[in-house]
Design a protein around this motif. Structure first.
Motif, PDB file in Angstrom:
ATOM      1  N   LEU A   1       0.812  -1.212   0.036  1.00 60.06           N
ATOM      2  CA  LEU A   1      -0.102   0.125  -0.113  1.00 60.06           C
ATOM      3  C   LEU A   1       0.775   1.255   0.014  1.00 60.06           C
ATOM      4  O   LEU A   1       0.271   2.150  -0.435  1.00 60.06           O
ATOM      5  CB  LEU A   1      -0.939  -0.050   0.972  1.00 60.06           C
ATOM      6  CG  LEU A   1      -2.147  -0.818   1.259  1.00 60.06           C
ATOM      7  CD1 LEU A   1      -2.871  -0.976   2.609  1.00 60.06           C
ATOM      8  CD2 LEU A   1      -3.008  -0.590  -0.120  1.00 60.06           C
ATOM      9  N   GLN A   2       2.123   1.241   0.378  1.00 62.53           N
ATOM     10  CA  GLN A   2       2.800   2.475   0.794  1.00 62.53           C
ATOM     11  C   GLN A   2       2.956   3.182  -0.572  1.00 62.53           C
ATOM     12  O   GLN A   2       2.715   4.386  -0.489  1.00 62.53           O
ATOM     13  CB  GLN A   2       4.063   2.056   1.186  1.00 62.53           C
ATOM     14  CG  GLN A   2       5.060   3.105   1.685  1.00 62.53           C
ATOM     15  CD  GLN A   2       6.248   2.806   2.440  1.00 62.53           C
ATOM     16  OE1 GLN A   2       6.094   2.140   3.462  1.00 62.53           O
ATOM     17  NE2 GLN A   2       7.362   3.465   2.380  1.00 62.53           N
ATOM     18  N   PRO A   3       3.411   2.625  -1.531  1.00 66.75           N
ATOM     19  CA  PRO A   3       3.537   3.645  -2.921  1.00 66.75           C
ATOM     20  C   PRO A   3       2.267   4.463  -3.095  1.00 66.75           C
ATOM     21  O   PRO A   3       2.439   5.461  -3.717  1.00 66.75           O
ATOM     22  CB  PRO A   3       3.668   2.509  -3.990  1.00 66.75           C
ATOM     23  CG  PRO A   3       4.429   1.215  -3.154  1.00 66.75           C
ATOM     24  CD  PRO A   3       3.604   1.463  -2.063  1.00 66.75           C
ATOM     25  N   PHE A   4       1.033   3.956  -2.896  1.00 66.54           N
ATOM     26  CA  PHE A   4      -0.195   4.583  -3.168  1.00 66.54           C
ATOM     27  C   PHE A   4      -0.643   5.496  -2.292  1.00 66.54           C
ATOM     28  O   PHE A   4      -1.572   6.225  -2.382  1.00 66.54           O
ATOM     29  CB  PHE A   4      -1.291   3.667  -3.252  1.00 66.54           C
ATOM     30  CG  PHE A   4      -1.021   2.526  -4.471  1.00 66.54           C
ATOM     31  CD1 PHE A   4      -1.279   2.809  -5.884  1.00 66.54           C
ATOM     32  CD2 PHE A   4      -0.510   1.314  -4.240  1.00 66.54           C
ATOM     33  CE1 PHE A   4      -1.340   1.899  -6.758  1.00 66.54           C
ATOM     34  CE2 PHE A   4      -0.283   0.328  -5.294  1.00 66.54           C
ATOM     35  CZ  PHE A   4      -0.685   0.820  -6.694  1.00 66.54           C
ATOM     36  N   PHE A   5       0.329   5.824  -1.176  1.00 65.94           N
ATOM     37  CA  PHE A   5      -0.159   6.954   0.088  1.00 65.94           C
ATOM     38  C   PHE A   5       1.093   7.921   0.031  1.00 65.94           C
ATOM     39  O   PHE A   5       0.900   8.780   0.807  1.00 65.94           O
ATOM     40  CB  PHE A   5      -0.540   6.280   1.226  1.00 65.94           C
ATOM     41  CG  PHE A   5      -1.731   5.479   1.275  1.00 65.94           C
ATOM     42  CD1 PHE A   5      -2.845   6.261   1.886  1.00 65.94           C
ATOM     43  CD2 PHE A   5      -1.979   4.311   0.649  1.00 65.94           C
ATOM     44  CE1 PHE A   5      -3.926   5.512   1.717  1.00 65.94           C
ATOM     45  CE2 PHE A   5      -3.016   3.692   0.838  1.00 65.94           C
ATOM     46  CZ  PHE A   5      -4.281   4.441   1.194  1.00 65.94           C
ATOM     47  N   GLU A   6       2.198   7.804  -0.885  1.00 63.38           N
ATOM     48  CA  GLU A   6       3.416   8.731  -0.351  1.00 63.38           C
ATOM     49  C   GLU A   6       2.935  10.032  -0.547  1.00 63.38           C
ATOM     50  O   GLU A   6       3.371  10.878  -0.256  1.00 63.38           O
ATOM     51  CB  GLU A   6       4.479   8.319  -1.378  1.00 63.38           C
ATOM     52  CG  GLU A   6       5.175   6.709  -1.032  1.00 63.38           C
ATOM     53  CD  GLU A   6       6.167   6.301  -1.922  1.00 63.38           C
ATOM     54  OE1 GLU A   6       6.883   5.430  -1.624  1.00 63.38           O
ATOM     55  OE2 GLU A   6       6.033   6.916  -2.957  1.00 63.38           O
ATOM     56  N   ASP A   7       2.212  10.281  -1.683  1.00 64.00           N
ATOM     57  CA  ASP A   7       1.724  11.787  -2.002  1.00 64.00           C
ATOM     58  C   ASP A   7       0.952  12.645  -0.669  1.00 64.00           C
ATOM     59  O   ASP A   7       0.864  13.711  -0.910  1.00 64.00           O
ATOM     60  CB  ASP A   7       1.093  11.872  -3.544  1.00 64.00           C
ATOM     61  CG  ASP A   7      -0.349  11.074  -3.328  1.00 64.00           C
ATOM     62  OD1 ASP A   7      -0.248   9.965  -2.764  1.00 64.00           O
ATOM     63  OD2 ASP A   7      -1.138  11.788  -3.878  1.00 64.00           O
ATOM     64  N   LEU A   8       0.308  11.573   0.257  1.00 63.01           N
ATOM     65  CA  LEU A   8      -0.366  12.318   1.136  1.00 63.01           C
ATOM     66  C   LEU A   8       0.535  12.682   2.571  1.00 63.01           C
ATOM     67  O   LEU A   8       0.057  12.874   3.406  1.00 63.01           O
ATOM     68  CB  LEU A   8      -1.398  11.221   1.538  1.00 63.01           C
ATOM     69  CG  LEU A   8      -2.609  10.836   0.516  1.00 63.01           C
ATOM     70  CD1 LEU A   8      -3.848  10.126   1.061  1.00 63.01           C
ATOM     71  CD2 LEU A   8      -3.047  11.805  -0.171  1.00 63.01           C
ATOM     72  N   VAL A   9       1.670  12.172   2.325  1.00 60.55           N
ATOM     73  CA  VAL A   9       2.632  12.267   3.536  1.00 60.55           C
ATOM     74  C   VAL A   9       3.458  13.612   3.134  1.00 60.55           C
ATOM     75  O   VAL A   9       3.948  13.833   2.262  1.00 60.55           O
ATOM     76  CB  VAL A   9       3.267  11.337   3.688  1.00 60.55           C
ATOM     77  CG1 VAL A   9       4.243  11.301   5.193  1.00 60.55           C
ATOM     78  CG2 VAL A   9       2.497   9.971   3.937  1.00 60.55           C
ATOM     79  N   ASP A  10       3.754  14.431   4.189  1.00 62.62           N
ATOM     80  CA  ASP A  10       4.593  15.633   4.106  1.00 62.62           C
ATOM     81  C   ASP A  10       6.232  15.286   4.121  1.00 62.62           C
ATOM     82  O   ASP A  10       7.016  15.201   5.054  1.00 62.62           O
ATOM     83  CB  ASP A  10       4.432  16.417   5.213  1.00 62.62           C
ATOM     84  CG  ASP A  10       5.348  17.893   4.937  1.00 62.62           C
ATOM     85  OD1 ASP A  10       5.592  18.211   3.832  1.00 62.62           O
ATOM     86  OD2 ASP A  10       5.375  18.481   5.989  1.00 62.62           O
ATOM     87  N   VAL A  11       6.646  14.672   3.100  1.00 61.51           N
ATOM     88  CA  VAL A  11       7.937  14.264   2.705  1.00 61.51           C
ATOM     89  C   VAL A  11       8.531  14.797   1.292  1.00 61.51           C
ATOM     90  O   VAL A  11       7.707  14.917   0.386  1.00 61.51           O
ATOM     91  CB  VAL A  11       8.185  12.615   2.822  1.00 61.51           C
ATOM     92  CG1 VAL A  11       8.166  12.336   4.246  1.00 61.51           C
ATOM     93  CG2 VAL A  11       7.452  11.972   1.807  1.00 61.51           C
TER      94      VAL A  11
END
Length: 437
Positions: free
Chosen positions: A382-392
Motif C-alpha cells: 500500500l505504501q507507494p499509493f499513499f506517499e503523496d499524502l505524506v509531508d516528505v
C-alpha cells in the motif's frame, strides 16, 4: 491583555463599529518565526468557495484551516482615547493543520479549460495567433446555473492557476513540469503537451542526439530546438514545448549551462509504462507481456537493466519497481502465495493498472478505494499509493532515503490501524483487510 496592566476601574466601551469583523488564527511556531524574522514573509489563503481553505506560507508549507470552537468567549480590545474599546466578541478560532496539497488533479482540471486544448505541434494549430485572444478568466453560467460557482476560461494564465490551485509557486511549477505543460512566451497562456506528441517529440530529440553525437547528460534546450526546427524546415515546433519535454524526461544539468538537461532513463520508462497501461483500459497485464511491450518502445540508448531481469518483477518486488504507484499485483493462482516470503514468480504475476494520481485525496476514501480493488494488502504494497499524502520530499523518496521511507511507513501504519484489520499471513507478514465495510 493582563489584568495587571490596567486599573480595574478603567472604562470599557464598545467601538463605533462593534461588532467588527475579525477572525483569530492560531499560528504554528514555524509561521511565527517567519513573521518575526527580518526577511519579507507572506501568508496566502488559496482555494475556491467549495474547497477547504488552504494557507501557504513563505516556505510553501501548506495548512488546512479548520474552525475550533471555544467554551469561553474571546474579547478583542484595543486602547482607546477614553480607555479600552471592545472591538468584537469571538467564540471560535482558526487552527492550522498541515496538509499535502491536491495539486496534480486540480492543475489538470484547470489546464483542461484552455480553449485550444492540448498542444500537438504548430502544424495542427489553427490560424489564430494565441496572442490575439485575451487570457481573462470569464465568469459565465455553467449549464445555466451560476450557483455552481464554476468559471468558463478562454485561456489559462498564471493568475488563473494561482486562483484555483492550492499550492505555492514552486510546488505548482514542479507539477506543471511533470505534466508536462508550458507557458507560451508571447501570450502567457499555459498548454498541456499532448501525450502522443510528447512521446513523438522525445523520439525526435533522441534521434537528433544520436545523429549529432550529443551527450545524453548534456542536452542544451536551445541547440535541440534549433536542430529540430532546421530538420522540420521551419517553425514546426515551439521552443517552449521542446524545453517542457526535456524537463519532464530529464534532470537539470545547470552546472553545464542555464538550460542544459540530462536524460533520465527511468523517467522515460515510467512514462512509457503509463502509456502501455492506458492503451487497453484496466485489463491485467502478465509481467512478461508488459515487459515485452516496454522493451519494444524503450529507445535503445536508454535501456534499463532492471527491465530485463525477471527477479526484479516478482510479486514482492513490484512495490519497489518503476510501476510501483501505477499498478498492483494479482495472480491467477492461489492468492495466498502473494503473502509468502518469496511471493509469486514474475511468470505468474499480473499487473493491474491503478494510477495513484486517480485516487481520492483523503486517506479514508483512498484506503476504501484500495480495498475495493483488492481485498487484502500488506503495508509495503500500500505504501507507494499513499506517499503523496505524506509531508516528505518526493526526491528523497525516489532516492530511497531511509528517513523519508520511515515517515511514510508510519503514516500508512496509522491509517491501517484506523481503517484496516491485520492478521498474520502464510509467511508471517501482517495482511490487512478493510474495516470500512
Amino acid at each position: 491583555m493582563s489584568a495587571q496592566a490596567h486599573d480595574a476601574s478603567q472604562k470599557l466601551s464598545a467601538s463605533v463599529g462593534y461588532p467588527e469583523e475579525y477572525r483569530l488564527l492560531e499560528l504554528t511556531p514555524e509561521i511565527l518565526t517567519q513573521l518575526e524574522g527580518t526577511e519579507k514573509s507572506t501568508l496566502v489563503i488559496r482555494g475556491r468557495e467549495d474547497d477547504v481553505a488552504v494557507l501557504v506560507d513563505s516556505e510553501e508549507r501548506t495548512y488546512q484551516l479548520h474552525t475550533a470552537h471555544t467554551s469561553n468567549g474571546l474579547y478583542l480590545v484595543t486602547e482607546g482615547p477614553e480607555g479600552l474599546e471592545l472591538r468584537t466578541k469571538l467564540n471560535q478560532t482558526f487552527e492550522l493543520h498541515k496538509t499535502q496539497p491536491q495539486i496534480r488533479a486540480r492543475v489538470l482540471e484547470v489546464l483542461g479549460w484552455e480553449t485550444r486544448g492540448s498542444f500537438s505541434g504548430v502544424e495542427l494549430e489553427d490560424q489564430q495567433s494565441p496572442s490575439q485572444s485575451d487570457g481573462e478568466d470569464v465568469e459565465m453560467a455553467v449549464d445555466g446555473d451560476m450557483s455552481v460557482g464554476k468559471s468558463v476560461v478562454r485561456h489559462v494564465t498564471d493568475a488563473i492557476l494561482a486562483r484555483h490551485v492550492q499550492a505555492g509557486e514552486r510546488q505548482l511549477r514542479c507539477v506543471l513540469a511533470e505534466v508536462p505543460a508550458f507557458r507560451h512566451a508571447e501570450s502567457g497562456h499555459w498548454r498541456i503537451v499532448e501525450p502522443a506528441y510528447c512521446l513523438e517529440l522525445l523520439r525526435l530529440i533522441l534521434a537528433t542526439q544520436i545523429e549529432r553525437d550529443w551527450s545524453l547528460d548534456a542536452l542544451d534546450a536551445k541547440e535541440v530546438f534549433l536542430a529540430l526546427s532546421s530538420d522540420a524546415g521551419g517553425d514546426a515546433l515551439l521552443s517552449e514545448a521542446v524545453e517542457a519535454v526535456l524537463g519532464k524526461f530529464s534532470t537539470p544539468a545547470f552546472d553545464r549551462g542555464p538550460k542544459v538537461y540530462a536524460i533520465d532513463s527511468r523517467r522515460v520508462a515510467r512514462f512509457l509504462a503509463e502509456q502501455i497501461f492506458a492503451t487497453e483500459g484496466a485489463r491485467p497485464w502478465p509481467v512478461s507481456e508488459f515487459l515485452a511491450a516496454l522493451q519494444a518502445t524503450m529507445p535503445p540508448q536508454l535501456q534499463l537493466d532492471d527491465i530485463s531481469d525477471l527477479e526484479n518483477w516478482r510479486s514482492k518486488a513490484i512495490p519497489q519497481s518503476l510501476v510501483r504507484d501505477m499498478a498492483y499485483v494479482s495472480t491467477p493462482i492461489d492468492s495466498q502465495q502473494l503473502f509468502t516470503p518469496s511471493g509469486v514468480s514474475a511468470e505468474s504475476t499480473l499487473l493491474n493498472p491503478l494510477s495513484r494520481s486517480t485516487l481520492p485525496h483523503e486517506p479514508r476514501a483512498r484506503m476504501c478505494r484500495m480495498f475495493e480493488a483488492r481485498s487484502r494488502w500488506t503495508a509495503a504494497e500500500l505504501q507507494p499509493f499513499f506517499e503523496d499524502l505524506v509531508d516528505v520530499d518526493n526526491a528523497l523518496l525516489e532516492s530511497g532515503d531511509v528517513q523519508a521511507q520511515s515517515t511514510v511507513k508510519k503514516a500508512v501504519d496509522s491509517w491501517l490501524l484506523k481503517f484496516g484489520r491485520g492478521v498474520k499471513g502464510a509467511g508471517g507478514e501482517v495482511v490487512y483487510s478493510s474495516r470500512l465495510n
